[in-house]
Design a protein around this motif. Structure first.
Motif, PDB file in Angstrom:
ATOM      1  N   UNK A 157      14.432  37.451 -20.667  1.00 21.50           N
ATOM      2  CA  UNK A 157      14.990  37.215 -21.942  1.00 21.50           C
ATOM      3  C   UNK A 157      15.028  35.658 -22.148  1.00 21.50           C
ATOM      4  N   UNK A 158      14.650  35.408 -23.342  1.00 21.53           N
ATOM      5  CA  UNK A 158      14.525  33.987 -23.707  1.00 21.53           C
ATOM      6  C   UNK A 158      15.169  33.593 -24.951  1.00 21.53           C
ATOM      7  N   UNK A 159      16.067  32.603 -24.935  1.00 19.78           N
ATOM      8  CA  UNK A 159      16.788  31.999 -26.146  1.00 19.78           C
ATOM      9  C   UNK A 159      16.138  30.657 -26.463  1.00 19.78           C
ATOM     10  N   UNK A 160      15.993  30.426 -27.790  1.00 22.75           N
ATOM     11  CA  UNK A 160      15.522  29.090 -28.068  1.00 22.75           C
ATOM     12  C   UNK A 160      16.201  28.891 -29.344  1.00 22.75           C
ATOM     13  N   UNK A 161      16.791  27.502 -29.344  1.00 25.37           N
ATOM     14  CA  UNK A 161      17.608  27.156 -30.207  1.00 25.37           C
ATOM     15  C   UNK A 161      16.952  25.747 -31.038  1.00 25.37           C
ATOM     16  N   UNK A 162      17.317  25.467 -32.134  1.00 26.66           N
ATOM     17  CA  UNK A 162      17.071  24.329 -32.946  1.00 26.66           C
ATOM     18  C   UNK A 162      18.234  23.686 -33.321  1.00 26.66           C
ATOM     19  N   UNK A 163      18.580  22.533 -32.980  1.00 19.82           N
ATOM     20  CA  UNK A 163      19.757  21.903 -33.371  1.00 19.82           C
ATOM     21  C   UNK A 163      19.495  20.493 -33.810  1.00 19.82           C
ATOM     22  N   UNK A 164      20.406  19.957 -34.414  1.00 23.73           N
ATOM     23  CA  UNK A 164      20.515  18.706 -34.721  1.00 23.73           C
ATOM     24  C   UNK A 164      21.869  17.588 -34.444  1.00 23.73           C
ATOM     25  N   UNK A 165      21.726  16.773 -33.884  1.00 23.86           N
ATOM     26  CA  UNK A 165      22.726  15.748 -33.683  1.00 23.86           C
ATOM     27  C   UNK A 165      23.215  15.018 -34.973  1.00 23.86           C
ATOM     28  N   UNK A 166      23.871  15.371 -35.784  1.00 18.65           N
ATOM     29  CA  UNK A 166      24.395  14.763 -36.829  1.00 18.65           C
ATOM     30  C   UNK A 166      25.174  13.516 -36.871  1.00 18.65           C
ATOM     31  N   UNK A 167      25.520  13.133 -35.699  1.00 20.37           N
ATOM     32  CA  UNK A 167      26.053  11.727 -35.197  1.00 20.37           C
ATOM     33  C   UNK A 167      25.054  10.756 -35.676  1.00 20.37           C
ATOM     34  N   UNK A 168      23.671  11.073 -35.530  1.00 19.62           N
ATOM     35  CA  UNK A 168      22.414  10.261 -35.604  1.00 19.62           C
ATOM     36  C   UNK A 168      22.051  10.305 -37.162  1.00 19.62           C
ATOM     37  N   UNK A 169      22.771  11.044 -37.691  1.00 25.20           N
ATOM     38  CA  UNK A 169      22.223  10.847 -39.290  1.00 25.20           C
ATOM     39  C   UNK A 169      23.011   9.628 -39.941  1.00 25.20           C
ATOM     40  N   UNK A 170      22.324   8.841 -40.563  1.00 27.47           N
ATOM     41  CA  UNK A 170      22.794   7.551 -40.985  1.00 27.47           C
ATOM     42  C   UNK A 170      22.761   7.673 -42.543  1.00 27.47           C
ATOM     43  N   UNK A 171      24.048   7.194 -43.148  1.00 25.07           N
ATOM     44  CA  UNK A 171      24.176   7.187 -44.501  1.00 25.07           C
ATOM     45  C   UNK A 171      25.053   6.203 -45.202  1.00 25.07           C
ATOM     46  N   UNK A 172      24.780   5.625 -46.361  1.00 26.17           N
ATOM     47  CA  UNK A 172      25.468   4.707 -47.052  1.00 26.17           C
ATOM     48  C   UNK A 172      26.204   5.273 -48.324  1.00 26.17           C
ATOM     49  N   UNK A 173      27.337   4.753 -48.502  1.00 25.54           N
ATOM     50  CA  UNK A 173      27.934   5.252 -49.893  1.00 25.54           C
ATOM     51  C   UNK A 173      28.099   4.072 -50.699  1.00 25.54           C
ATOM     52  N   UNK A 174      27.437   4.069 -51.876  1.00 22.44           N
ATOM     53  CA  UNK A 174      27.684   3.102 -52.977  1.00 22.44           C
ATOM     54  C   UNK A 174      28.727   3.632 -53.850  1.00 22.44           C
ATOM     55  N   UNK A 175      29.991   3.393 -53.724  1.00 26.09           N
ATOM     56  CA  UNK A 175      30.961   3.981 -54.523  1.00 26.09           C
ATOM     57  C   UNK A 175      30.904   3.374 -55.863  1.00 26.09           C
ATOM     58  N   UNK A 176      30.321   2.132 -56.157  1.00 24.95           N
ATOM     59  CA  UNK A 176      30.200   1.608 -57.584  1.00 24.95           C
ATOM     60  C   UNK A 176      29.343   2.297 -58.479  1.00 24.95           C
ATOM     61  N   UNK A 177      28.306   2.624 -57.759  1.00 25.92           N
ATOM     62  CA  UNK A 177      27.201   3.391 -58.585  1.00 25.92           C
ATOM     63  C   UNK A 177      27.183   4.926 -58.452  1.00 25.92           C
ATOM     64  N   UNK A 178      28.283   5.150 -57.551  1.00 23.19           N
ATOM     65  CA  UNK A 178      28.180   6.862 -57.206  1.00 23.19           C
ATOM     66  C   UNK A 178      27.086   7.073 -56.493  1.00 23.19           C
ATOM     67  N   UNK A 179      26.674   6.763 -55.465  1.00 27.61           N
ATOM     68  CA  UNK A 179      25.332   7.060 -54.605  1.00 27.61           C
ATOM     69  C   UNK A 179      25.745   7.365 -53.223  1.00 27.61           C
TER      70      UNK A 179
END
Length: 153
Positions: free
Chosen positions: A38-60
């Motif tokens: 029996x084989x189990x395969x999983x695909x996962x992502x470490x969302x701590x490694x996702x990088x985002x910036x928030x531009x609150x002035x231009x709402x981006x």
């Protein structure tokens, strides 16, 4: 949110291994082992490694980096049948070799490229659901990674 499992696949297989023993070029005895894998395969992502910036002035909401997929393949092997004879015993080494071969075969049978592609699609759908809040606040989502194009943001 830390780790997001986006795709999981399960498969199973039966495998018969026959071991013959020869004496002066003639097979005098043979043993066989039937394994169930029996084989189990999983695909996962470490969302701590996702990088985002928030531009609150231009709402981006600017996405600058997405994590790579982590693929984990876990086979488990059970011996279903062991055809052993009194004169020709199956050794522990033979059993370990057969189970390792079954695990290797199971790992090779998983199409990792297909898993990666399907996992990426599912990640994009999940991110789209997460970004609903940003859209509700009239933020635009800007992709600096070049990988989110299929979202239609």
């Amino acid at each position: 949110m830390n780790k997001m499992v986006v795709l999981e696949q399960n498969s199973s297989a039966m495998q018969k291994t026959k071991m013959g023993y020869e004496f002066f070029g003639k097979e005098v005895s043979s043993n066989s082992i039937i394994t169930y894998t029996k084989t189990n395969a999983q695909v996962s992502y470490d969302l701590n490694k996702m990088k985002m910036e928030v531009d609150s002035i231009n709402k981006k909401l600017i996405i600058t980096e997405l994590p790579d997929a982590d693929i984990r393949i876990t086979p488990s092997v059970e011996i279903q049948s062991l055809d052993d004879s009194f004169f020709n015993r199956i050794s522990e080494k033979d059993i370990k070799n057969v189970t390792q071969k079954a695990k290797d075969t199971a790992i090779k049978s998983i199409d990792q490229n297909k898993l990666r592609t399907e996992g990426r699609k599912q990640l994009m759908e999940n991110l789209n659901n997460i970004f609903v809040l940003a859209k509700a606040l009239n933020y635009t989502i800007e992709d600096k990674t070049g990988k989110i194009g299929i979202l239609g943001l």
